[in-house]
Every structure is written in C-alpha cells, then in structure tokens.
Scaffold this motif. Structure first.
Motif, PDB file in Angstrom:
ATOM      1  N   GLU A 211       5.000 -14.619   7.353  1.00 25.69           N
ATOM      2  CA  GLU A 211       4.732 -14.057   6.029  1.00 25.69           C
ATOM      3  C   GLU A 211       5.115 -12.576   5.962  1.00 25.69           C
ATOM      4  O   GLU A 211       5.756 -12.134   4.990  1.00 25.69           O
ATOM      5  CB  GLU A 211       3.248 -14.216   5.665  1.00 25.69           C
ATOM      6  CG  GLU A 211       2.814 -15.648   5.375  1.00 25.69           C
ATOM      7  CD  GLU A 211       2.342 -16.387   6.615  1.00 25.69           C
ATOM      8  OE1 GLU A 211       1.721 -17.440   6.474  1.00 25.69           O
ATOM      9  OE2 GLU A 211       2.598 -15.870   7.729  1.00 25.69           O
ATOM     10  N   LYS A 212       4.749 -11.805   6.996  1.00 19.92           N
ATOM     11  CA  LYS A 212       5.055 -10.372   6.996  1.00 19.92           C
ATOM     12  C   LYS A 212       6.557 -10.126   7.018  1.00 19.92           C
ATOM     13  O   LYS A 212       7.065  -9.219   6.350  1.00 19.92           O
ATOM     14  CB  LYS A 212       4.385  -9.698   8.197  1.00 19.92           C
ATOM     15  CG  LYS A 212       2.864  -9.700   8.149  1.00 19.92           C
ATOM     16  CD  LYS A 212       2.352  -8.880   6.960  1.00 19.92           C
ATOM     17  CE  LYS A 212       0.829  -8.841   6.931  1.00 19.92           C
ATOM     18  NZ  LYS A 212       0.321  -8.110   5.733  1.00 19.92           N
ATOM     19  N   PHE A 213       7.266 -10.926   7.820  1.00 23.70           N
ATOM     20  CA  PHE A 213       8.725 -10.779   7.896  1.00 23.70           C
ATOM     21  C   PHE A 213       9.379 -11.062   6.555  1.00 23.70           C
ATOM     22  O   PHE A 213      10.255 -10.317   6.101  1.00 23.70           O
ATOM     23  CB  PHE A 213       9.273 -11.735   8.964  1.00 23.70           C
ATOM     24  CG  PHE A 213      10.775 -11.786   9.009  1.00 23.70           C
ATOM     25  CD1 PHE A 213      11.516 -10.743   9.542  1.00 23.70           C
ATOM     26  CD2 PHE A 213      11.456 -12.891   8.496  1.00 23.70           C
ATOM     27  CE1 PHE A 213      12.897 -10.788   9.572  1.00 23.70           C
ATOM     28  CE2 PHE A 213      12.836 -12.944   8.517  1.00 23.70           C
ATOM     29  CZ  PHE A 213      13.562 -11.886   9.066  1.00 23.70           C
ATOM     30  N   GLN A 214       8.930 -12.151   5.898  1.00 22.66           N
ATOM     31  CA  GLN A 214       9.493 -12.500   4.602  1.00 22.66           C
ATOM     32  C   GLN A 214       9.123 -11.470   3.532  1.00 22.66           C
ATOM     33  O   GLN A 214       9.923 -11.163   2.642  1.00 22.66           O
ATOM     34  CB  GLN A 214       9.017 -13.893   4.179  1.00 22.66           C
ATOM     35  CG  GLN A 214       9.514 -15.030   5.060  1.00 22.66           C
ATOM     36  CD  GLN A 214      11.031 -15.160   5.051  1.00 22.66           C
ATOM     37  OE1 GLN A 214      11.699 -14.728   4.117  1.00 22.66           O
ATOM     38  NE2 GLN A 214      11.579 -15.756   6.087  1.00 22.66           N
ATOM     39  N   GLU A 215       7.889 -10.951   3.627  1.00 26.37           N
ATOM     40  CA  GLU A 215       7.490  -9.891   2.703  1.00 26.37           C
ATOM     41  C   GLU A 215       8.384  -8.667   2.881  1.00 26.37           C
ATOM     42  O   GLU A 215       8.764  -8.010   1.901  1.00 26.37           O
ATOM     43  CB  GLU A 215       6.025  -9.514   2.944  1.00 26.37           C
ATOM     44  CG  GLU A 215       5.034 -10.559   2.429  1.00 26.37           C
ATOM     45  CD  GLU A 215       3.614 -10.227   2.835  1.00 26.37           C
ATOM     46  OE1 GLU A 215       3.376  -9.094   3.308  1.00 26.37           O
ATOM     47  OE2 GLU A 215       2.741 -11.103   2.684  1.00 26.37           O
ATOM     48  N   SER A 216       8.722  -8.365   4.137  1.00 22.32           N
ATOM     49  CA  SER A 216       9.601  -7.220   4.412  1.00 22.32           C
ATOM     50  C   SER A 216      10.992  -7.454   3.822  1.00 22.32           C
ATOM     51  O   SER A 216      11.583  -6.541   3.222  1.00 22.32           O
ATOM     52  CB  SER A 216       9.697  -6.999   5.922  1.00 22.32           C
ATOM     53  OG  SER A 216      10.603  -5.972   6.220  1.00 22.32           O
ATOM     54  N   ARG A 217      11.520  -8.673   3.984  1.00 21.25           N
ATOM     55  CA  ARG A 217      12.831  -8.999   3.405  1.00 21.25           C
ATOM     56  C   ARG A 217      12.813  -8.842   1.890  1.00 21.25           C
ATOM     57  O   ARG A 217      13.729  -8.248   1.303  1.00 21.25           O
ATOM     58  CB  ARG A 217      13.210 -10.448   3.734  1.00 21.25           C
ATOM     59  CG  ARG A 217      13.693 -10.712   5.128  1.00 21.25           C
ATOM     60  CD  ARG A 217      14.073 -12.166   5.275  1.00 21.25           C
ATOM     61  NE  ARG A 217      15.279 -12.484   4.523  1.00 21.25           N
ATOM     62  CZ  ARG A 217      15.579 -13.690   4.058  1.00 21.25           C
ATOM     63  NH1 ARG A 217      14.738 -14.694   4.232  1.00 21.25           N
ATOM     64  NH2 ARG A 217      16.705 -13.888   3.403  1.00 21.25           N
ATOM     65  N   PHE A 218      11.749  -9.375   1.289  1.00 23.04           N
ATOM     66  CA  PHE A 218      11.656  -9.296  -0.169  1.00 23.04           C
ATOM     67  C   PHE A 218      11.501  -7.850  -0.627  1.00 23.04           C
ATOM     68  O   PHE A 218      12.101  -7.424  -1.618  1.00 23.04           O
ATOM     69  CB  PHE A 218      10.476 -10.134  -0.666  1.00 23.04           C
ATOM     70  CG  PHE A 218      10.364 -10.177  -2.164  1.00 23.04           C
ATOM     71  CD1 PHE A 218      11.146 -11.044  -2.905  1.00 23.04           C
ATOM     72  CD2 PHE A 218       9.494  -9.329  -2.844  1.00 23.04           C
ATOM     73  CE1 PHE A 218      11.064 -11.086  -4.289  1.00 23.04           C
ATOM     74  CE2 PHE A 218       9.410  -9.353  -4.228  1.00 23.04           C
ATOM     75  CZ  PHE A 218      10.201 -10.237  -4.950  1.00 23.04           C
ATOM     76  N   ASN A 219      10.674  -7.079   0.105  1.00 22.27           N
ATOM     77  CA  ASN A 219      10.463  -5.681  -0.270  1.00 22.27           C
ATOM     78  C   ASN A 219      11.763  -4.884  -0.211  1.00 22.27           C
ATOM     79  O   ASN A 219      12.010  -4.024  -1.055  1.00 22.27           O
ATOM     80  CB  ASN A 219       9.418  -5.035   0.643  1.00 22.27           C
ATOM     81  CG  ASN A 219       8.011  -5.531   0.355  1.00 22.27           C
ATOM     82  OD1 ASN A 219       7.741  -6.050  -0.721  1.00 22.27           O
ATOM     83  ND2 ASN A 219       7.117  -5.394   1.322  1.00 22.27           N
ATOM     84  N   ASP A 220      12.605  -5.191   0.785  1.00 24.36           N
ATOM     85  CA  ASP A 220      13.882  -4.476   0.920  1.00 24.36           C
ATOM     86  C   ASP A 220      14.775  -4.699  -0.293  1.00 24.36           C
ATOM     87  O   ASP A 220      15.299  -3.750  -0.879  1.00 24.36           O
ATOM     88  CB  ASP A 220      14.611  -4.925   2.194  1.00 24.36           C
ATOM     89  CG  ASP A 220      13.945  -4.403   3.452  1.00 24.36           C
ATOM     90  OD1 ASP A 220      13.146  -3.451   3.347  1.00 24.36           O
ATOM     91  OD2 ASP A 220      14.218  -4.951   4.543  1.00 24.36           O
ATOM     92  N   VAL A 221      14.948  -5.964  -0.663  1.00 25.56           N
ATOM     93  CA  VAL A 221      15.839  -6.252  -1.792  1.00 25.56           C
ATOM     94  C   VAL A 221      15.194  -5.826  -3.108  1.00 25.56           C
ATOM     95  O   VAL A 221      15.876  -5.373  -4.040  1.00 25.56           O
ATOM     96  CB  VAL A 221      16.226  -7.750  -1.811  1.00 25.56           C
ATOM     97  CG1 VAL A 221      15.038  -8.635  -2.166  1.00 25.56           C
ATOM     98  CG2 VAL A 221      17.375  -8.008  -2.771  1.00 25.56           C
ATOM     99  N   ASN A 222      13.862  -5.921  -3.185  1.00 27.83           N
ATOM    100  CA  ASN A 222      13.160  -5.493  -4.394  1.00 27.83           C
ATOM    101  C   ASN A 222      13.234  -3.972  -4.549  1.00 27.83           C
ATOM    102  O   ASN A 222      13.403  -3.455  -5.661  1.00 27.83           O
ATOM    103  CB  ASN A 222      11.699  -5.945  -4.331  1.00 27.83           C
ATOM    104  CG  ASN A 222      11.025  -5.912  -5.690  1.00 27.83           C
ATOM    105  OD1 ASN A 222      11.682  -6.059  -6.722  1.00 27.83           O
ATOM    106  ND2 ASN A 222       9.728  -5.695  -5.700  1.00 27.83           N
ATOM    107  N   ASP A 223      13.119  -3.254  -3.415  1.00 28.38           N
ATOM    108  CA  ASP A 223      13.253  -1.795  -3.458  1.00 28.38           C
ATOM    109  C   ASP A 223      14.662  -1.391  -3.880  1.00 28.38           C
ATOM    110  O   ASP A 223      14.844  -0.391  -4.592  1.00 28.38           O
ATOM    111  CB  ASP A 223      12.935  -1.191  -2.083  1.00 28.38           C
ATOM    112  CG  ASP A 223      11.450  -1.237  -1.757  1.00 28.38           C
ATOM    113  OD1 ASP A 223      10.650  -1.446  -2.694  1.00 28.38           O
ATOM    114  OD2 ASP A 223      11.089  -1.085  -0.575  1.00 28.38           O
ATOM    115  N   SER A 224      15.651  -2.148  -3.409  1.00 30.49           N
ATOM    116  CA  SER A 224      17.040  -1.872  -3.808  1.00 30.49           C
ATOM    117  C   SER A 224      17.203  -2.037  -5.312  1.00 30.49           C
ATOM    118  O   SER A 224      17.835  -1.199  -5.983  1.00 30.49           O
ATOM    119  CB  SER A 224      17.991  -2.813  -3.062  1.00 30.49           C
ATOM    120  OG  SER A 224      19.314  -2.657  -3.517  1.00 30.49           O
TER     121      SER A 224
END
Length: 576
Positions: A211-224
């Motif tokens: 979950e944390k890894f996927q949250e990090s992936r999503f946060n990266d693209v969402n931040d972009s």
C-alpha cells in the motif's frame, strides 16, 4: 479547431439561432448607453421629466428583451456544446471498438479513458465559451470601437494605444500555456493508469503489503499533475489582474481627458457617460475574449488527442465487402504461420505453424509458459494478423472475411473470465441476444453452472457487480463458458478456460462438451495434461515452434517435452 468545426456543422440551425441571440444582445447592450446619453442631455439637463420617463421606459423594455435573449443564448450554447461532446464521445467509443489489440497497446487503456472523458469535457467547456463569449466578445468589441469613434474621436486614442499591449499579453499567455496544457493532460493519463491498476489489482497490493509503495507511486504522478496545474493556474491568475490594471489606467485616462473636454465645451456630459460605458463594454469584451483565448491551448491539446484516436486507422478493419457465408463449417487450417507483435523487432513469437482442425475434433495446445499458445489461438478471430503465412477458416483466409461474420463463427472463452455489470441472463445473452431462458439453462447445465445459479435468490436475474466481483473464479469461468455455448458457434476456442475449476468439475464439464458439441470444432489451450489427454490431437509448442503432434499416448512415447510436462502432473500409473 478543425475537430470542433466538423462537429459544429451538424448543428447549423442552432448556431444560427445562437448568432441571432448574440447579435440582438450586442445591439441592446450598446443601445442602452446611447439612450442614457439622450436621457441626460435632452431630459435631465433640461429638466424635462417626460423625456426622462420615455427613455427610462425604453431602457427597461430593452433590458427585459436582453434578459430573455441571454436565456436563449445560454440554452442554445449549452444545447450545441453538450450535443457536440456527446457526438465526440460516441465516435471515440465506436472507433475504440474498431481498434485491434495493436492500437490498444499503442494508446493504453488509461489514455483512451482520459481522451473519452476529460479531453472531451475540455472541448465542451471551450465550445460553451465560444458559443457565448466567443461570439459576443468580438462583435461587442468592434461595435464598441465604432461607437467610441462616433461619440468622441478625440478620446478614441486611449483605447487604440492600449490595444497592442492587450494583444501581446494574450499571445504570450497562449504560447506559454500550450506546453503546460499538454503536460497536464499527459499527467492525467498517468493518474488514470495508476488508479486503474490499483483498483483492479487491490487484492495483490494488499497481499504483498504494498500500500505504501503504491501510495508513493500515485503521489509522484499526482504531484507532477499538481505542479503543472499550479503553473498553468498561476499564469491564468496573473493575467486577470494585469488586464484589470491596464483597464483601470485606461478608464482613468478617459475620465481625466473627458472632463477636460466637457469643461472646454467640446463634449456633452451625456456623451461622456456613454463614452465611458462604451469603453467599459470594449474592455470587458476584450477581457472575455482574452479568457477564451487562454482556454484555447488546453482545448486544442484535448482536441488533438481526440483527433489522434479518431484518425487512427485500425490495422484490422471490418472489411465490409468481405465474405459473410461459406458452405463449409468448422474447418481451421494454419499454413506456415509466422507472427511477431506489431513494432516488435525481436524474433517472431510464432514460426512456421501448420496444422488442421475439423468438425467433431478436439485439438489441444500445450507447452511451457511463453511458448505462444494463447497468441496462436488469438490469431483465429483476428485479434492480431499473421506476419507471414495464412489462416483459413472453412477454406477462406480470415482476412477475406467480413470481420463480424468471422467472429460469429467462433465462440471465444478467454483466459481471464470477464463478466459485465448486469444480470446473469444479460451476460449469457452476449452470445445470442434473443436466447430464450431454456437456451440459457441448457448452456448453464453443460457448463456446470446451473447448480450455483439455481441457489441464487434471483437465479438468472441475479445481479453481477463490476467484472463479476461477487462470483468466485470458478463460477466466472463457468459463466464465461456458458456464454459461448449459448452462441452455438461452429468453432469453440478455450484459452486455458478450465484453470479455476476443480478436477471433478473440469472432467464433468469436458465430458458434457464432448457429448453435446460432437459436431463442433474445439480448440483448447491448457496447462493441465488431464484437461487435454483425451483430445483427438495435441500440439506441443516450444519457443513458438510446433515440436510434436499426436494423441496423448503417442506423445508420451515420441515427445520428451510432453513427457516431462505429463510426468510433473500425472502418477506413474497414468503415464504407463
């Protein structure tokens, strides 16, 4: 713009009515300052109440007419823009259905969803503004300029001096915002992709505690996405006060020089009031046009992405003049078929595949993972086209068929059983829309699904959730098989479609299929030797090449690869 114009032409009548409303609204808006000037100069300055009352009533009537015109303008604009986006989405959805797997691989599912949803929405927003502000602004601006020159040529220089600055500002914003809009939509594709992967693979994510890894992936693209959006919105936010400041300076200059002209007796007070109103309308309409122009880059990016989908020709087309009927039924022949995925420069996945399958036969394919079994059978309904060689169905090259007619001959049960939201009956009728309940029950009985369907509260009217999530893997596979059985095609293709079934259900189901479908051609891809050991012909694949062919007993003696696969699954007694 070409895309928007093509769809707008479908609603010429509404556009004409929209234009009439715009033209009428502009006349009314510019008529009010003129009447106000007459009221001041001819009525108030001369203490003539009758003239004041007359012009006041005229202004009231004109305002009411303008109000009604605005309502119709909003209606026609909304009607046209929503109809256009509906047509775009219909056409995009239709085009997507025409795509082969190669086009899906090219665009990606998440990008196609974005183009159908958000990109079409951006086009709709732009069209709404065009049909309202886009038509009003230039007409209002030009008309206001004319009235400015007529009312006071000596003050007209104030607006003319400011025009170059206004135009430069709009051009600058358009140039800077275009790449930002493109990056924003691309980032949105990424958000949709990761979100789709996580929702469909939620069980896997939880099982591996990612979950944390996927949250990090999503946060990266969402931040972009947020970063690009902030830059875009800052640019738009900066434009508004900049234009407002320039407008304020112009209004101050108008009042300053206008008062001097009134004091010198070269301009009447009423004309000055009307002039200020005309200046306001000119500047306000220009600001509206500037806002519209700032939306243009984003709309163009979205329109180009939609056009890319609409103008992409499918590599596998319907072939409307193709063959629809044949005298033979159920014959499948591969002649020296070689296949490589489109754009793949590596070695072909399949090489020189040749075999035949006839009505009443069961032909099975087995081999190690990655040997090309599933790819091979996907060539029959033309999910992909062969690179070399040819595939014949009923002695006709599959490329010579009308695509829908070819696929009507085939009942395809995919490796991943996919069910649609709706009832069980709705899903089974995908194979035959007018199938009776008796036909559904017969297919379900053969597929060993009747037992669990009958235990459901609503039986065949039981609602399935998205993807059939409220069914087990085995139940979904059996319903998927039943769906193909309802269709009653000449050729059945089972792509590892028994993998989720227990051995007893698997054996019972295959026995019923052999009994009920004795005249059909059956092609089976399987990992279990037990599933295919009674097949009339077993084809062994290894690295995309047929290395052996025969019955179960023949292959145990003649093929080391088949023997090794069988030995890993069967007992010594079964191998004897």
């Amino acid at each position: 713009m070409k895309l928007m114009w093509q769809y707008s032409k479908r609603y010429k009548g509404y556009i004409f009515l929209n234009f009439l409303c715009v033209f009428g609204f502009v006349l009314i808006e510019l008529g009010l300052p003129t009447l106000l000037a007459k009221m001041i100069d001819d009525g108030i300055n001369h203490n003539n109440f009758q003239i004041v009352l007359f012009y006041g009533l005229m202004m009231l009537v004109i305002s009411l007419i303008g109000f009604v015109g605005l309502i119709f303008l909003a209606y026609f604009g909304s009607k046209i823009s929503t109809s256009i986006v509906r047509d775009i989405r219909d056409d995009v959805f239709t085009r997507i259905h025409q795509f082969s797997h190669a086009e899906f691989d090219k665009f990606g599912v998440s990008s196609l969803i974005t183009r159908t949803g958000n990109d079409a929405y951006q086009v709709m927003l732009f069209m709404q503004q065009v049909l309202r502000m886009g038509l009003i602004s230039p007409i209002m601006f030009i008309s206001s300029l004319v009235m400015i020159v007529i009312t006071s040529p000596s003050l007209a220089w104030t607006i003319i001096v400011a025009l170059p600055l206004l135009i430069l500002g709009i051009v600058f914003i358009a140039i800077v915002s275009e790449p930002l809009s493109r990056a924003q939509q691309k980032s949105l594709d990424g958000i949709n992709r990761i979100l789709r992967e996580n929702l469909s693979g939620l069980r896997v994510v939880r099982a591996f505690v990612k979950e944390k890894f996927q949250e990090s992936r999503f946060n990266d693209v969402n931040d972009s996405y947020a970063s690009v959006s902030k830059k875009l919105f800052k640019l738009m936010a900066l434009a508004q006060p900049s234009f407002s400041l320039l407008f304020t300076v112009i209004m101050i200059a108008v009042v300053w020089f206008g008062v001097q002209l009134v004091g010198a007796g070269n301009l009447q007070i009423g004309n000055l009031v009307a002039f200020i109103d005309y200046i306001f309308h000119a500047l306000f309409s220009f600001m509206l046009f500037a806002s519209l122009f700032m939306l243009l880059p984003r709309a163009l990016v979205s329109a180009n992405r939609i056009s890319e989908v609409l103008h992409t020709e499918p590599t596998i087309s319907e072939n409307l003049s193709g063959i629809t009927k044949t005298t033979k039924r159920g014959y499948v022949t591969f002649e020296n078929v070689t296949f490589a995925y489109p754009g793949n420069s590596e070695e072909p996945l399949l090489r020189d595949i040749s075999f035949t399958a006839e009505p009443g036969q069961t032909v099975a394919f087995i081999g190690s993972t990655g040997s090309g079994k599933s790819t091979l059978i996907q060539l029959i309904p033309r999910f992909y086209d062969v690179t070399r060689g040819r595939i014949l169905v009923d002695d006709v090259d599959v490329r010579d068929y009308k695509l829908s007619s070819l696929r009507d001959k085939i009942g395809f049960i995919p490796q991943k059983a996919l069910l649609f939201t709706g009832t069980i009956a709705d899903n089974l009728r995908h194979g035959k829309s007018d199938a009776t309940l008796d036909e559904l029950m017969r297919a379900a009985d053969i597929a060993q699904a009747e037992d669990f369907i009958s235990r459901k509260e609503n039986q065949y009217d039981e609602l399935l959730s998205e993807g059939g999530a409220n069914m087990s893997g085995g139940q979904k596979q059996r319903l998927s098989i039943a769906r193909a059985l309802v269709k009653e095609p000449d050729i059945y293709i089972f792509d590892d479609s028994f993998s989720a079934l227990d051995y007893k259900t698997d054996a019972t189901l295959r026995a019923r299929i052999k009994e009920e479908l004795s005249d059909a051609t059956i092609l089976i891809v399987a990992q279990r030797v037990g599933t295919i050991m009674n097949a009339d012909k077993i084809i062994v694949l290894n690295d995309g090449v047929i290395v052996a062919e025969g019955t179960h007993k023949e292959l145990l003696k003649s093929s080391d690869i088949y023997y090794d696969i069988a030995a890993s699954q069967l007992s010594k007694e079964e191998l004897a």
